[in-house]
Design an enzyme around this catalytic site. Structure first.
Site, PDB file in Angstrom:
ATOM      1  N   ILE A 185      35.687  64.606  31.695  1.00 46.15           N
ATOM      2  CA  ILE A 185      35.094  63.930  32.852  1.00 46.15           C
ATOM      3  C   ILE A 185      36.135  63.260  33.729  1.00 46.15           C
ATOM      4  CG2 ILE A 185      32.770  63.616  31.941  1.00 46.15           C
ATOM      5  CD1 ILE A 185      33.551  60.857  31.004  1.00 46.15           C
ATOM      6  N   GLY A 186      37.359  63.200  33.254  1.00 46.41           N
ATOM      7  CA  GLY A 186      38.367  62.570  34.104  1.00 46.41           C
ATOM      8  C   GLY A 186      39.693  62.504  33.380  1.00 46.41           C
ATOM      9  N   ALA A 187      40.655  61.954  34.094  1.00 44.75           N
ATOM     10  CA  ALA A 187      41.979  61.830  33.502  1.00 44.75           C
ATOM     11  C   ALA A 187      42.312  60.356  33.414  1.00 44.75           C
ATOM     12  CB  ALA A 187      42.990  62.557  34.363  1.00 44.75           C
ATOM     13  N   GLY A 188      42.632  59.885  32.234  1.00 44.81           N
ATOM     14  CA  GLY A 188      43.066  58.500  32.048  1.00 44.81           C
ATOM     15  C   GLY A 188      44.574  58.466  31.974  1.00 44.81           C
TER      16      GLY A 188
ATOM     17  N   GLY B  77      45.584  60.143  28.590  1.00 47.07           N
ATOM     18  CA  GLY B  77      45.124  61.487  28.247  1.00 47.07           C
ATOM     19  C   GLY B  77      43.774  61.721  28.885  1.00 47.07           C
ATOM     20  N   GLU B  78      43.153  62.858  28.515  1.00 50.33           N
ATOM     21  CA  GLU B  78      41.877  63.174  29.137  1.00 50.33           C
ATOM     22  C   GLU B  78      40.770  62.203  28.706  1.00 50.33           C
ATOM     23  OE1 GLU B  78      42.981  66.306  27.346  1.00 50.33           O
ATOM     24  OE2 GLU B  78      43.782  67.355  29.093  1.00 50.33           O
TER      25      GLU B  78
ATOM     26  N   LYS C  37      37.896  58.622  25.176  1.00 53.94           N
ATOM     27  CA  LYS C  37      39.220  58.555  25.794  1.00 53.94           C
ATOM     28  C   LYS C  37      40.202  59.061  24.756  1.00 53.94           C
ATOM     29  CE  LYS C  37      38.878  54.671  28.941  1.00 53.94           C
ATOM     30  NZ  LYS C  37      39.493  53.430  29.383  1.00 53.94           N
TER      31      LYS C  37
ATOM     32  N   ASP D 148      41.915  42.241  36.284  1.00 50.19           N
ATOM     33  CA  ASP D 148      41.884  43.468  37.097  1.00 50.19           C
ATOM     34  C   ASP D 148      40.431  43.825  37.433  1.00 50.19           C
ATOM     35  OD1 ASP D 148      42.872  45.567  38.489  1.00 50.19           O
ATOM     36  OD2 ASP D 148      43.354  46.812  36.767  1.00 50.19           O
TER      37      ASP D 148
HETATM   38  O1  ACK Z   1      34.751  57.609  38.380  1.00 48.18           O
HETATM   39  P1  ACK Z   1      34.573  58.360  37.127  1.00 48.18           P
HETATM   40  O2  ACK Z   1      33.587  59.440  37.054  1.00 48.18           O
HETATM   41  O3  ACK Z   1      34.348  57.344  35.913  1.00 48.18           O
HETATM   42  O4  ACK Z   1      36.038  58.860  36.627  1.00 48.18           O
HETATM   43  C1  ACK Z   1      36.621  58.015  35.719  1.00 48.18           C
HETATM   44  C2  ACK Z   1      37.265  58.815  34.587  1.00 48.18           C
HETATM   45  O5  ACK Z   1      36.414  58.731  33.464  1.00 48.18           O
HETATM   46  C3  ACK Z   1      38.662  58.329  34.206  1.00 48.18           C
HETATM   47  O6  ACK Z   1      38.607  57.002  33.760  1.00 48.18           O
HETATM   48  C4  ACK Z   1      35.221  58.081  33.808  1.00 48.18           C
HETATM   49  N1  ACK Z   1      34.811  57.234  32.696  1.00 48.18           N
HETATM   50  C5  ACK Z   1      35.565  56.373  31.988  1.00 48.18           C
HETATM   51  N2  ACK Z   1      34.823  55.770  31.036  1.00 48.18           N
HETATM   52  C6  ACK Z   1      33.563  56.288  31.152  1.00 48.18           C
HETATM   53  C7  ACK Z   1      32.333  56.061  30.456  1.00 48.18           C
HETATM   54  N3  ACK Z   1      32.243  55.173  29.455  1.00 48.18           N
HETATM   55  N4  ACK Z   1      31.264  56.759  30.851  1.00 48.18           N
HETATM   56  C8  ACK Z   1      31.354  57.644  31.873  1.00 48.18           C
HETATM   57  N5  ACK Z   1      32.477  57.886  32.559  1.00 48.18           N
HETATM   58  C9  ACK Z   1      33.562  57.218  32.199  1.00 48.18           C
HETATM   59  C10 ACK Z   1      35.478  57.266  35.047  1.00 48.18           C
END
Ligand code: ACK
Length: 961
Positions: free
Chosen positions: A609-612, A615-616, A635, A728
């Protein structure tokens, strides 16, 4: 036709040009160019293409296309596109059907074609990026176009492609059909077969690897995920050599004699530790030499050990009927760190008739056995009595070493007269009830008692009161304060010694309601407020503060408030204090203290769902045994991390795991026993708040937006009550679920700021997200809950403007200067005035004047209950004068629009007034000259110009206009 066997229809449409290259290999080109004729419908069908199991295929076309404008005449019928189609089948139907079907059904050849073509599905209309002209032909320039389309999900064994021309001039030079696959791979002693990806664009196909010889899966079978791009992603688990073997050059070799390997997660065979041996190859453990021992919990690499010698230098210190015993660690610890001490207490019987065990009435502080410190307090002994204490040292292997004689040191002590023990009774804000027992064996009849007391750490002044009884209520004390009490008795022989000091605390001023039982407590608050009012009337000048809406501007320092909290002036009785993971010597211990370890087999990764930063970030279901399946966010920590990165990554879990609140992202657990290391949190369907708001611009009611803000404030109230400063807080760090519930996320300390793309380096070093941060935190790192309140004001602004960037494109430096000069963000469009006031209060320079989070929650609740209070919107002219002169981001046209004079934009431009700077110099005469003739309009524009000038003058030094 030709070698390819492609079929063109009608025959005078597409034609094949067969040529050979310099190696005499055939080159096929299909071309069609019937641009001068009406109603073209020329089809070119490929032969049957096998998918080989691929569910998504890519088609790369190379072609040239003639520019219709460059054709002499007949342009009306000329086209510059063509269509591509496909048709899926499980066998080569062309071969079976061709001719036969038609013969049987009486269809004409044309009808047969039409029927077949109707089965084709359109992939796309293909247009050229570059078309060629007569000139290009003359210059022999080849304007070749390349277009790629993908096709899927495919479910049959093969398919046909077809190209439909409707009257263009095309040469199809190359059609390349391919699919992607994840190639055979050996990783971490596991083999992964050549794999075809799934059909969906973001789909991952999970593949289980096969362990090489003499190796085993570590914790679980190794897995990898094949992406649609043909890349292996998210490795999970791995294989390791089985015990007794070690990995050398990608295979598993047996351990030599004297060496062993016991654990799957240790890498190489190790030499046997001291006092142990391995007499065969392939050993999985070493055995102890005689006189040395090992217990099950000892790690395999630990030496064999023996029991300790006796404690040394034992001393005693008698205080009335208590004895403090102290000693030094034994000379010989036996090679272990788990040395503990046991105390044997025996009373010497009168006249030396022997010894008896002390019995259960004697108290040992902290306890009698398994002491880890080298001291103990023994209390409640009998007065004027002899005791004998034996101090014994033991360690983890003492139990195993049966033939090893116990090692003691002994101490003899005699107790004194028993002192007075003071106990606390009923306590109020300003009084404490005390009681005590008469001392045993007093030297005469007790005439009275003297009670001495003072406020802790203020012993320069104390009070003494007298009592004939063994109890009394001490009054006139301060609320929430700790007092020291001592009592002594007077007999006809005079005063005895004061008892030891007893510390007791008065009750606090007012108790706050807990976050969890707010609704039921609201009633109590109402009663409390009524009572407070009555008291107020009676005790004039005495102010009782309770939890209430609204906030006063002159407040105590936020630091002070925190101190109160930490000192036990607990505002929310149910809320714990946040523990900084730094206080743990071993960060792993902190993680496991606050986060549950989850077995990776309970998690399925379904999509990225995204990149941290580390890592992914993936999502998928979590199925914990005995619990219902839930969707989680995962994460991951990418491979090749350093120990420091692992620690930083898990830091967030050590923090998040301490929180339990509906507006704080919930930690489900961590995966640290297998790779990749993961942090599992609840899944938030709508992702981060800033992107969510941008995507849904203008879609919510004001009440919905205030509801979101209320949730964030409630989460922040909980954090500040826990003593946690976020540092933050920003919309990008808030997550939103499917019910629009907002939850605060992204925890950590400096790390958070390091990761935040918004964070910039300050002159003092360290990264700070300038636009969201309070001035004192930027200037001298004063991060407090009050600086979090400033950031909350910015989040309010982000929410009310649907994800607009605070201070737009101004540079960080200009933002700092503008704030310094008392400028603040203008109210967002359609923002209720009450909310803008709250934002402005959050941005008070003096941090003690900013509201507290509980006051913010309270105020937002009030607004939600009275929606009419949200009706009055921020005055637009008020917004604009700040806006134009402070930020100076607008064109003259936008400024004229804002004052509803947009109709004059063109006249201003023609008159040479194209920047706000030149407009600011205009006079009424200039206005008339450009063509603003109506007196009312002139007046309106001139008034606004004058305001603009005022602001420009005050911002000239900071803002580039
Ligand atoms: O804006 P987003 O869709 O929401 O893209 C970022 C991405 O992962 C990188 O941080 C999504 N994300 C992070 N934690 C969660 C979570 N608990 N549930 C759904 N999306 C998440 C975040």
């Amino acid at each position: 036709m030709g070698d390819l066997g492609w079929v063109a229809y009608p025959k005078n449409g597409w034609e094949e040009i067969g040529e050979v290259d310099e190696d005499y290999a055939p080159i096929h080109t299909y071309q069609v160019c019937r641009v001068m004729e009406q109603n073209q419908n020329n089809w070119l069908h490929t032969n049957w293409i096998l998918t080989e199991g691929a569910q998504r295929v890519f088609i790369e076309l190379k072609f040239t296309l003639r520019d219709c404008n460059s054709l002499p005449g007949g342009v009306g019928t000329c086209k510059e596109t063509f269509n591509m189609y496909y048709y899926e089948t499980n066998g080569d139907e062309e071969e079976i059907e061709d001719g036969e079907m038609r013969d049987g059904t009486g269809m004409t050849e044309e009808e047969d074609r039409l029927m077949k073509e109707s089965r084709y599905i359109k992939i796309d209309t293909i247009a050229a990026d570059e078309s060629f002209t007569e000139l290009d032909l003359g210059d022999r320039v080849m304007k070749l176009n390349t277009e790629v389309r993908d096709l899927g999900p495919l479910t049959r064994k093969g398919f046909y492609l077809a190209f439909q021309d409707l009257g263009a001039c095309i040469a199809l030079v190359s059609v390349r059909v391919f699919y992607k696959r994840c190639p055979f791979l050996v990783k971490s002693l596991a083999e992964f077969p050549d794999t075809i990806p799934g059909s969906e664009a973001s789909q991952l196909v999970e593949v289980v690897g096969h362990c090489v010889n003499n190796s085993l899966p570590l914790y679980e079978p190794p897995r990898m995920h094949c992406s649609t791009e043909g890349e292996w992603l998210v490795p999970i688990g791995k294989c390791v050599c089985q015990p007794g073997f070690e990995e050398i050059n990608g295979s598993c070799k047996v351990c030599k004699m004297g060496f062993y390997r016991s654990l799957l997660d240790s890498l190489a065979c190790s030499k046997c530790p001291p006092h142990s041996v391995a007499r065969q190859t392939g050993a999985t453990s070493c055995s102890c030499e005689d006189g040395y021992y090992k217990i099950d919990s000892d790690p395999p690499n630990m030496a064999c050990t023996r029991p300790p010698s006796a404690p040394r230098n034992a001393i005693s210190n008698v205080n009335e009927t208590s004895v403090f015993l102290e000693w030094s660690v034994p000379m010989e610890t036996g090679g272990r760190k788990d040395v503990r001490y046991n105390i044997l207490c025996r009373r010497v019987l009168p006249d030396g008739r022997g010894l008896e065990e002390c019995g259960p009435n004697v108290r040992f502080l902290p306890r009698r056995v398994a002491l880890s410190n080298t001291s103990v307090m023994v209390a409640d002994l009998q007065s004027h009595t002899n005791y004998s204490f034996l101090l014994e040292a033991v360690n983890g292997v003492s139990e195993l070493a049966k033939d090893h004689a116990k090692q003691y040191v002994s101490l003899n002590v005699t107790t004194n007269q028993a002192g007075i023990v003071v106990r606390k009774g009923h306590t109020e804000k300003s009084s404490i009830a005390l009681s005590w027992a008469e001392p045993d064996r007093p030297n005469g009849i007790i005439l009275e008692y003297e009670i001495k007391y003072f406020e802790k750490e203020q012993d320069s002044s104390y009070t003494i009161i007298k009592s004939k009884e063994t109890e009394m209520v001490v009054e006139g004390l301060k609320p929430s304060s700790v007092y020291i009490f001592q009592v002594r008795a007077r007999t006809s022989a005079g005063y005895g010694a004061f008892s030891r000091r007893f510390e007791f605390q008065t009750s606090p001023y007012c108790e706050y309601i807990t976050a969890t039982s707010e609704r039921t407590q609201a009633l109590i608050v109402a009663v409390a407020i009524t009572l407070a009012l009555v008291l107020l009337a009676v005790v004039a000048g005495f102010l009782l503060s309770g939890r209430r809406c609204g906030y006063s501007k002159a407040k105590q320092d936020p630091e002070e408030e925190k101190m109160h909290f930490h000192n036990g002036h607990i505002k929310f009785p149910g809320v714990r204090t946040y523990i900084d993971p730094l206080t743990y010597e071993d960060p792993n211990q902190a993680v496991h203290e606050f986060a549950q370890e989850i077995d990776v087999s309970f998690i399925s990764i379904e999509r990225i769902i995204g990149a941290g930063e580390f890592g992914e970030v993936c999502s998928g279901p979590l199925r914990l045994p005995g619990k219902r399946e839930i969707q989680v966010a995962i994460k991951t920590l990418k491979a090749g991390y350093t120990e420091q990165q692992r620690r930083d990554f898990l830091w967030e879990a050590s923090i998040m795991g301490q929180f339990n609140h509906p507006n704080i992202i919930r930690l489900e657990g961590v995966v640290t026993k297998s790779k990749p290391v993961m942090i599992i949190t609840e899944y938030m369907e709508n992702g981060s708040l800033d992107t969510f708001l941008k995507k849904n611009d203008g879609q919510f009611t004001v009440i919905q937006l205030v509801g979101m803000l209320r949730g964030i404030a409630s989460g922040m109230r909980y954090l500040s009550d826990m003593g946690y400063v976020h540092r933050d807080l920003a919309a990008r760090n808030i997550l939103v679920n499917s019910n629009l519930v907002c939850k605060v996320s992204d925890f950590g300390l400096s790390r958070v700021l390091e990761d935040d793309p918004e964070a910039a380096y300050t002159t003092r070093g360290g990264k700070i997200p300038i636009r969201w941060t309070a001035p004192e935190a930027i200037a001298y790192r004063k991060f407090t809950s009050a600086s979090d309140v400033w950031s909350y004001g910015i989040v309010m602004w982000e929410v009310m403007s649907y994800g607009e960037r605070p201070y737009w494109e101004m540079s960080n430096q200009d933002v700092i200067k503008a704030i310094e000069e008392s400028y603040r963000l203008p109210g967002p469009m359609d923002c209720p005035e009450a909310l803008y006031h709250l934002m402005m209060d959050c941005w008070q320079r003096e941090r003690s004047n900013r509201p507290k989070f509980d006051e913010i929650v309270c105020l937002l609740d009030k607004l939600i209950r009275n929606p009419s209070s949200l009706k009055k919107l921020v005055n637009s002219s008020h917004r604009w004068d700040l806006w134009v002169c402070f930020f100076c981001l607008f064109t003259v046209g936008e400024w004229l629009d804002s004052i509803k004079m947009g109709r004059y934009t063109e006249l201003f431009m023609e008159g040479g007034y194209s920047s706000l700077e030149t407009v600011a110099q205009m006079t009424s005469e200039d206005l008339r000259r450009v063509g603003v003739n109506l007196a009312g309009h002139q007046k309106k524009i001139i008034t606004n110009i004058q305001e603009m000038r005022v602001h420009m003058n005050s911002t000239n030094s900071t803002v580039n206009i």
